[in-house]
Design a protein around this motif. Structure first.
Motif, short mmCIF file in Angstrom:
data_model
loop_
_atom_site.label_atom_id
_atom_site.label_comp_id
_atom_site.label_asym_id
_atom_site.label_seq_id
_atom_site.Cartn_x
_atom_site.Cartn_y
_atom_site.Cartn_z
N GLN A 1 0.92 -1.45 -0.14
CA GLN A 1 -0.11 0.32 -0.19
C GLN A 1 0.69 0.90 0.12
OE1 GLN A 1 0.97 -1.96 2.58
NE2 GLN A 1 0.88 -1.20 4.59
N VAL A 2 0.43 1.99 -0.38
CA VAL A 2 1.09 3.33 -0.78
C VAL A 2 1.38 4.18 0.99
CG1 VAL A 2 0.94 5.61 -1.77
CG2 VAL A 2 0.27 3.99 -2.74
N GLN A 3 2.38 4.85 0.84
CA GLN A 3 2.79 5.10 2.60
C GLN A 3 3.74 6.30 2.18
OE1 GLN A 3 4.12 2.49 5.48
NE2 GLN A 3 2.00 1.84 5.99
N LEU A 4 3.65 7.49 2.92
CA LEU A 4 3.78 8.65 2.96
C LEU A 4 4.91 8.76 4.42
CD1 LEU A 4 1.85 10.31 0.17
CD2 LEU A 4 4.05 9.56 0.12
N VAL A 5 6.13 9.36 4.97
CA VAL A 5 5.90 9.35 6.25
C VAL A 5 6.77 11.11 5.94
CG1 VAL A 5 7.28 8.95 8.34
CG2 VAL A 5 6.32 6.94 6.37
N GLU A 6 7.14 12.06 6.78
CA GLU A 6 7.03 13.18 6.83
C GLU A 6 8.02 13.35 7.73
OE1 GLU A 6 2.41 14.48 5.25
OE2 GLU A 6 3.63 12.82 6.98
N SER A 7 8.99 13.95 8.12
CA SER A 7 9.52 14.25 9.16
C SER A 7 10.67 16.03 9.40
CB SER A 7 10.97 13.26 9.32
OG SER A 7 11.89 13.12 7.94
N GLY A 8 10.65 16.53 10.32
CA GLY A 8 11.96 17.75 10.04
C GLY A 8 11.45 18.51 10.35
N GLY A 9 9.76 18.67 10.67
CA GLY A 9 9.54 19.90 11.56
C GLY A 9 9.78 20.56 12.78
N GLY A 10 9.83 21.36 13.83
CA GLY A 10 10.09 21.84 14.47
C GLY A 10 9.37 22.81 14.75
N LEU A 11 10.49 23.69 15.88
CA LEU A 11 10.33 25.01 16.71
C LEU A 11 11.00 25.89 15.97
CD1 LEU A 11 8.96 27.73 18.13
CD2 LEU A 11 10.63 26.32 20.04
N GLY A 15 12.57 34.26 10.70
CA GLY A 15 13.65 34.74 9.59
C GLY A 15 14.59 33.05 9.36
N GLY A 16 14.32 31.83 10.58
CA GLY A 16 14.62 30.48 9.88
C GLY A 16 14.96 30.34 8.73
N SER A 17 15.43 28.87 8.74
CA SER A 17 15.34 27.58 8.02
C SER A 17 14.77 25.91 8.71
CB SER A 17 16.39 27.47 7.33
OG SER A 17 16.69 28.80 6.56
N LEU A 18 14.10 25.44 7.88
CA LEU A 18 13.70 24.09 8.29
C LEU A 18 14.00 24.03 6.23
CD1 LEU A 18 10.84 24.00 10.90
CD2 LEU A 18 13.71 23.14 11.44
N ARG A 19 14.33 22.04 7.03
CA ARG A 19 14.22 21.03 5.10
C ARG A 19 13.22 20.49 5.99
NH1 ARG A 19 17.93 17.66 1.68
NH2 ARG A 19 18.37 16.62 3.79
N LEU A 20 11.86 20.04 5.80
CA LEU A 20 10.79 19.00 5.26
C LEU A 20 11.35 17.51 4.40
CD1 LEU A 20 7.78 20.98 5.94
CD2 LEU A 20 9.55 20.51 7.83
N SER A 21 10.85 16.68 4.62
CA SER A 21 11.55 15.26 4.34
C SER A 21 10.20 14.22 4.34
CB SER A 21 12.69 14.20 4.64
OG SER A 21 13.41 14.95 4.38
N CYS A 22 9.92 13.91 2.80
CA CYS A 22 9.24 12.85 2.89
C CYS A 22 9.17 11.77 2.52
CB CYS A 22 7.39 13.78 2.13
SG CYS A 22 6.18 12.29 2.08
N ARG A 23 8.88 10.35 2.63
CA ARG A 23 9.88 9.21 2.25
C ARG A 23 8.33 8.48 1.56
NH1 ARG A 23 10.78 4.30 2.17
NH2 ARG A 23 13.78 3.85 1.05
N ALA A 24 8.40 8.10 0.76
CA ALA A 24 7.44 7.53 0.15
C ALA A 24 7.96 6.23 -0.28
CB ALA A 24 7.01 7.73 -1.55
N SER A 25 6.35 4.71 -0.01
CA SER A 25 6.72 3.79 0.42
C SER A 25 5.39 3.00 -0.83
CB SER A 25 7.19 2.91 0.94
OG SER A 25 6.01 3.09 2.05
N GLY A 26 5.05 2.29 -1.69
CA GLY A 26 4.51 1.56 -2.29
C GLY A 26 4.39 1.88 -3.86
N LYS A 75 16.40 8.06 -3.86
CA LYS A 75 15.56 7.38 -1.72
C LYS A 75 14.17 7.67 -1.70
CE LYS A 75 19.66 9.79 -0.40
NZ LYS A 75 20.64 10.52 0.70
N ASN A 76 13.67 8.16 -2.88
CA ASN A 76 12.37 8.18 -2.85
C ASN A 76 11.52 9.16 -1.94
OD1 ASN A 76 12.40 5.48 -4.31
ND2 ASN A 76 10.30 4.91 -3.13
N THR A 77 12.33 9.96 -2.14
CA THR A 77 11.83 11.38 -0.88
C THR A 77 11.78 12.45 -1.70
OG1 THR A 77 13.01 9.73 0.58
CG2 THR A 77 13.16 12.64 0.92
N VAL A 78 10.87 12.96 -0.97
CA VAL A 78 10.89 14.52 -1.76
C VAL A 78 11.08 15.80 -0.74
CG1 VAL A 78 8.02 14.85 -1.01
CG2 VAL A 78 9.22 16.20 -2.64
N TYR A 79 11.52 16.24 -1.10
CA TYR A 79 11.74 17.27 0.28
C TYR A 79 11.15 18.96 -0.07
CZ TYR A 79 15.87 14.29 0.32
OH TYR A 79 16.39 12.97 0.54
#
Length: 115
Positions: A1-11, A15-26, A75-79
């Protein structure tokens, strides 16, 4: 089945920066366009950015010039690289893919921009 798992969030401070990742499978990741959406408290979910299988991108006006979407098919990943963050960027960020007319969503990752 299709699964998407995000990571990288936070406080992060304004003016700061963050990089989010989303790894897909299926799915055969490389053939599908991927997108990021976000939902702030009390608001409807809104489009943020999209990248096609060929690497073409488009952005919401509110993030253009500050956010960059990219993908690594190996890496099956979108950023989502987010720079110059503002308090109004605070939201839960979701990645999504449409497969044969059905939309799949990850569980979301919280981004909070505050001093």
């Amino acid at each position: 089945q299709v699964q998407l798992v995000e990571s990288g969030g936070g406080l992060v401070q304004p003016g700061g920066s963050l990089r989010l990742s989303c790894r897909a499978s299926g799915i055969i990741f490389s053939v599908y366009a991927m997108a990021w959406y976000r939902q702030a408290p009390g608001k409807t979910r809104e489009f943020v950015a999209r990248i096609t299988s060929g690497g073409s991108t488009n952005y919401a006006a509110s993030v253009k010039g500050r956010f960059t979407i990219s993908r690594d098919n190996a890496k099956n990943t979108v950023y989502l690289q987010m720079n110059s963050l503002k308090p109004e960027d605070t939201a839960v960020y979701y990645c999504t893919v449409s497969v044969v007319g059905r939309d799949y969503w990850g569980q979301g990752t919280q981004v909070t921009v505050s001093s």
